[in-house]
Design a protein around this motif. Structure first.
Motif, PDB file in Angstrom:
ATOM      1  N   ALA A 218      22.616 -17.533  57.554  1.00 21.10           N
ATOM      2  CA  ALA A 218      21.517 -16.857  56.857  1.00 21.10           C
ATOM      3  C   ALA A 218      21.051 -17.635  55.634  1.00 21.10           C
ATOM      4  O   ALA A 218      19.967 -17.364  55.097  1.00 21.10           O
ATOM      5  N   LYS A 219      21.841 -18.612  55.183  1.00 22.66           N
ATOM      6  CA  LYS A 219      21.471 -19.428  54.021  1.00 22.66           C
ATOM      7  C   LYS A 219      20.597 -20.617  54.403  1.00 22.66           C
ATOM      8  O   LYS A 219      20.092 -21.313  53.518  1.00 22.66           O
ATOM      9  N   LEU A 220      20.417 -20.846  55.704  1.00 21.13           N
ATOM     10  CA  LEU A 220      19.767 -22.064  56.174  1.00 21.13           C
ATOM     11  C   LEU A 220      18.318 -21.814  56.562  1.00 21.13           C
ATOM     12  O   LEU A 220      17.994 -20.828  57.233  1.00 21.13           O
ATOM     13  N   ASN A 221      17.440 -22.728  56.153  1.00 23.03           N
ATOM     14  CA  ASN A 221      16.058 -22.739  56.616  1.00 23.03           C
ATOM     15  C   ASN A 221      15.893 -23.985  57.478  1.00 23.03           C
ATOM     16  O   ASN A 221      15.863 -25.105  56.956  1.00 23.03           O
ATOM     17  N   GLY A 222      15.800 -23.783  58.762  1.00 23.46           N
ATOM     18  CA  GLY A 222      15.686 -24.935  59.643  1.00 23.46           C
ATOM     19  C   GLY A 222      15.835 -24.561  61.096  1.00 23.46           C
ATOM     20  O   GLY A 222      15.722 -23.405  61.484  1.00 23.46           O
ATOM     21  N   MET A 223      16.064 -25.571  61.912  1.00 24.89           N
ATOM     22  CA  MET A 223      16.340 -25.371  63.332  1.00 24.89           C
ATOM     23  C   MET A 223      17.727 -25.940  63.584  1.00 24.89           C
ATOM     24  O   MET A 223      18.035 -27.050  63.145  1.00 24.89           O
ATOM     25  N   PHE A 224      18.559 -25.174  64.261  1.00 21.76           N
ATOM     26  CA  PHE A 224      19.935 -25.643  64.377  1.00 21.76           C
ATOM     27  C   PHE A 224      20.707 -24.972  65.511  1.00 21.76           C
ATOM     28  O   PHE A 224      20.434 -23.856  65.918  1.00 21.76           O
ATOM     29  N   GLY A 225      21.652 -25.735  66.001  1.00 20.02           N
ATOM     30  CA  GLY A 225      22.727 -25.255  66.844  1.00 20.02           C
ATOM     31  C   GLY A 225      23.939 -26.037  66.404  1.00 20.02           C
ATOM     32  O   GLY A 225      23.925 -27.269  66.444  1.00 20.02           O
ATOM     33  N   PHE A 226      24.980 -25.382  65.910  1.00 20.35           N
ATOM     34  CA  PHE A 226      26.122 -26.133  65.403  1.00 20.35           C
ATOM     35  C   PHE A 226      27.440 -25.473  65.795  1.00 20.35           C
ATOM     36  O   PHE A 226      27.492 -24.301  66.180  1.00 20.35           O
ATOM     37  N   ALA A 227      28.502 -26.270  65.697  1.00 18.28           N
ATOM     38  CA  ALA A 227      29.862 -25.803  65.950  1.00 18.28           C
ATOM     39  C   ALA A 227      30.740 -26.239  64.789  1.00 18.28           C
ATOM     40  O   ALA A 227      30.723 -27.412  64.398  1.00 18.28           O
ATOM     41  N   ILE A 228      31.493 -25.308  64.239  1.00 22.03           N
ATOM     42  CA  ILE A 228      32.401 -25.587  63.130  1.00 22.03           C
ATOM     43  C   ILE A 228      33.826 -25.248  63.559  1.00 22.03           C
ATOM     44  O   ILE A 228      34.097 -24.129  64.017  1.00 22.03           O
ATOM     45  N   TRP A 229      34.718 -26.217  63.425  1.00 18.12           N
ATOM     46  CA  TRP A 229      36.136 -25.999  63.726  1.00 18.12           C
ATOM     47  C   TRP A 229      36.890 -25.837  62.418  1.00 18.12           C
ATOM     48  O   TRP A 229      36.863 -26.708  61.550  1.00 18.12           O
ATOM     49  N   ASP A 230      37.562 -24.697  62.283  1.00 18.62           N
ATOM     50  CA  ASP A 230      38.320 -24.375  61.079  1.00 18.62           C
ATOM     51  C   ASP A 230      39.804 -24.536  61.397  1.00 18.62           C
ATOM     52  O   ASP A 230      40.399 -23.706  62.101  1.00 18.62           O
ATOM     53  N   THR A 231      40.404 -25.631  60.903  1.00 21.91           N
ATOM     54  CA  THR A 231      41.811 -25.906  61.224  1.00 21.91           C
ATOM     55  C   THR A 231      42.754 -24.915  60.553  1.00 21.91           C
ATOM     56  O   THR A 231      43.908 -24.757  60.979  1.00 21.91           O
ATOM     57  N   ARG A 232      42.277 -24.230  59.521  1.00 23.87           N
ATOM     58  CA  ARG A 232      43.152 -23.318  58.780  1.00 23.87           C
ATOM     59  C   ARG A 232      43.601 -22.138  59.637  1.00 23.87           C
ATOM     60  O   ARG A 232      44.725 -21.655  59.500  1.00 23.87           O
ATOM     61  N   ASN A 233      42.703 -21.666  60.492  1.00 26.07           N
ATOM     62  CA  ASN A 233      43.067 -20.553  61.385  1.00 26.07           C
ATOM     63  C   ASN A 233      42.784 -20.871  62.843  1.00 26.07           C
ATOM     64  O   ASN A 233      42.837 -19.978  63.693  1.00 26.07           O
ATOM     65  N   ARG A 234      42.467 -22.156  63.127  1.00 33.07           N
ATOM     66  CA  ARG A 234      42.147 -22.640  64.471  1.00 33.07           C
ATOM     67  C   ARG A 234      41.126 -21.720  65.152  1.00 33.07           C
ATOM     68  O   ARG A 234      41.333 -21.211  66.255  1.00 33.07           O
ATOM     69  N   SER A 235      39.995 -21.544  64.468  1.00 29.96           N
ATOM     70  CA  SER A 235      38.874 -20.766  65.019  1.00 29.96           C
ATOM     71  C   SER A 235      37.652 -21.671  65.148  1.00 29.96           C
ATOM     72  O   SER A 235      37.498 -22.661  64.409  1.00 29.96           O
ATOM     73  N   LEU A 236      36.795 -21.315  66.096  1.00 27.61           N
ATOM     74  CA  LEU A 236      35.551 -22.054  66.333  1.00 27.61           C
ATOM     75  C   LEU A 236      34.384 -21.139  66.009  1.00 27.61           C
ATOM     76  O   LEU A 236      34.361 -19.973  66.435  1.00 27.61           O
TER      77      LEU A 236
END
Length: 627
Positions: A117-135
């Motif tokens: 919701a903070k982004l103004n743009g066009m996007f498709g992204f994937a974030i890997w969080d190693t702290r809890n191994r969530s995608l």
């Protein structure tokens, strides 16, 4: 602009083959021919292809936060990333590149799953969080950038295009009968469906959180709300111009050459006019024309090019260009019946010879009521006042007797299409003129493989659902909401993304800046459609910037003379793909009924171009993806 893909397993014991991830990435090479990048860790393998646009020297992906606990792969552009970066630096975050991608990593670190919701743009992204191994997967508000996923019993596979997912041996290739029915009805497959039964589209404006054990949480982070303000028309016009100007300006951000698509219609002309006001060099413009007079709009494109002294390039699309059919269907990944894939690809290919980024006028029709379908529904509310016996015993039989003409539109073709649309349920409103296959036709067309389809209900349920979700009581605004949520996301954006990316070209749409979209939702519908005059307020707002012929002309649409070409140059291909032997082998369609459609079309008795082209595209797609 990039392409992304990856695999997450739900157990550390489940393996991810690096060669499998590499194959997935190679399948989307065209989306980012400049470089690739990989990240492998426990339960995760991610990859990306990059088309370098911003921060050419240090914007390589994947990118992590300061301590390497959060990693991202990203497809798209974030236009407010400098503002976001300053805010995040003020909160203590440290950046190592100048790229927009890194701003998303730190936004996730700061705001968690609220970051889209903070982004103004066009996007498709994937974030890997190693702290809890969530995608964490997310897609932009209007669906400008794609994202697909397959959720199996032990892993999730995702990517920017279906062809990437299909490189994984774990992803089944089963046709979804429901999706095929939707495609033949509307000429596109609406989210969350795909043509494959086991793969889903992440809907526009949604995110998906996948926890280490495979549990998922699908969340809508944005929706469009209609709240009319009390401003006068003149104030609304000026506000619209100011906001559009800013949307154009921030989309000129690029470290590579940039230009614009120019059709000669009001939307693309607006964009070129606003670009010319802020650029310190001539705008590079690109247009497609046709030999058939009723389809050719080059004179209007040339008028804008001349008015703003642009560096203008043109290409004439001829029937032999449709030798590209198999190539373009391959790029689409799933069937799309939109004829305009051809001019969209060819204008993208021409533009890519000169620039890497283009601005387009996509979105103007859905925001300001530019389609003929809105006018058709307005006319229907008057038409239904005629006595029933006149409509059913005189008008409808008369319209059916009229032979179609070779013109793009014309009065006869308009009459036939209008009457055809009136046969569908009234609660579908303007969408009745976006339907291309009726229930009685399905009963004759569908073969054994589609015998379980509920042709009386299923194909229209998603339309009715969006009408119910619209928070406006205004008739027209509800229709605009439906088109923004369906046709725009799943037809127009799919076409533009795949065809521009097939040419390794980035396309940006200022009308689809979410601020412009939300502003348009505050404008009274009476200022958008006035009788049969579409886009009233947009035309008034741009009156001083565009030549009068551009402002006054009606909507034509970016189409091709497919109905004529199917009788001549494309006839051999159509007859081969829709041959009785092939249709009987596949079992999807009744060969006798398809032959009847072909015979009537070739004889000029009926215009079955939409049905025949949709069937042809599916036949080509099936040979490419299922054999």
């Amino acid at each position: 602009m990039c392409g992304i893909c990856g695999i997450m397993t739900f157990s550390p014991a489940a393996e991810i083959a690096r060669d499998e991830v590499r194959r997935m990435n190679e399948a989307i090479f065209h989306r980012g021919p400049d470089e690739d990048g990989f990240y492998h860790g426990e339960q995760i393998g991610m990859a990306m292809r990059r088309l370098s646009i911003i921060d050419l020297s240090s914007g390589q992906q994947p990118i992590s936060n300061e301590d390497g606990t959060i990693w991202i792969i990203f497809n798209g552009e974030i236009y407010n990333y400098l503002e976001l970066r300053r805010d995040l630096e003020g909160r203590g975050h440290h950046f190592k590149t100048k790229s927009d991608t890194e701003a998303i990593v730190h936004a996730y670190e700061e705001f968690g799953v609220e970051c889209p919701a903070k982004l103004n743009g066009m996007f498709g992204f994937a974030i890997w969080d190693t702290r809890n191994r969530s995608l964490f997967l997310a897609r932009d508000r209007l669906g400008k950038k794609p994202l697909y996923y397959y959720a199996g019993s032990d892993r999730l596979v995702f990517g920017s295009e279906l062809k990437s997912l299909l490189q994984s041996q774990h992803v089944p290739r089963r046709v979804s009968p429901e999706a095929l029915d939707l495609y033949l009805t509307y000429e596109y497959v609406p989210a969350p469906h795909t043509i494959f039964a086991d793969i889903k589209k992440l809907p526009a404006g949604h995110s998906l959180l996948i926890r280490r054990d495979g549990k998922t949480e699908l969340r809508r982070y944005w929706d469009l709300h209609f709240r009319e303000n009390g401003y006068h028309a003149a104030e609304l016009q000026q506000g619209l111009v100011d906001l559009l100007q800013d949307a154009v300006k921030i989309r000129l951000m690029s470290d590579v050459p940039l230009g614009a698509f120019l059709s000669g219609g009001i939307d693309s002309s607006c964009i070129v006019a606003l670009m010319a006001r802020v650029m310190d060099q001539p705008v590079k413009t690109f247009s497609i024309g046709f030999e058939e007079g009723s389809y050719n709009e080059l004179e209007y494109a040339r008028a804008i090019a001349k008015h703003y002294k642009t560096d203008h390039k043109e290409f004439i699309l001829r029937p032999n260009a449709l030798e590209l059919t198999e190539k373009l269907v391959k790029h689409l990944d799933e069937p799309l019946g939109d004829f305009s894939i051809f001019p969209t690809y060819l204008v993208s290919k021409m533009a890519r010879e000169h620039v890497t980024v283009v601005l387009s006028g996509d979105g103007g029709d859905e925001l300001f009521a530019g389609y003929d379908t809105y006018v058709a529904d307005w006319m229907y509310r008057k038409y239904r006042m005629l006595p029933s016996f006149l409509r059913h015993s005189l008008v409808q039989p008369f319209a059916r007797l009229l032979p179609p003409t070779e013109k793009k539109k014309g009065p006869i073709n308009k009459i036939k299409r209008f009457v055809e649309g009136t046969q569908y349920p009234e609660d579908l409103q303007h969408v009745r003129w976006m339907i291309f296959l009726a229930e009685q036709e399905k009963q004759q067309l569908y073969g054994e493989a589609l015998h379980n389809i509920d042709i009386r209900r299923g194909a229209h349920d998603f339309i009715r659902s969006h009408f119910q979700n619209a928070d406006s009581q205004d008739y027209l605004n509800r229709q605009l909401y439906v088109d923004i949520k369906t046709y725009l996301c799943d037809d127009i954006m799919v076409k533009v993304d795949r065809m521009s990316m097939a040419a390794s070209l980035e396309a940006r749409a200022p009308f689809l800046d979410y601020r412009v979209v939300e502003y348009a939702a505050t404008i009274p519908s009476a200022l958008k459609l006035q009788g049969q005059q579409t886009k009233w307020i947009l035309k008034k707002a741009m009156k001083g910037l565009l030549p009068p012929p551009i402002v006054k002309r009606g909507k034509e649409g970016f189409s091709i003379p497919i109905k004529n070409w199917l009788k001549e140059e494309l006839r051999p291909m159509m007859l081969e793909v829709l041959s009785p032997a092939r249709l009987k082998r596949d079992g999807f369609f009744n060969a006798e009924y398809v032959q009847r459609l072909i015979d009537e079309h070739l004889a000029g008795a009926e215009n079955h171009s939409h049905r025949l082209w949709a069937l042809t595209v599916f036949g080509i797609w099936r040979e490419q993806y299922l054999t």
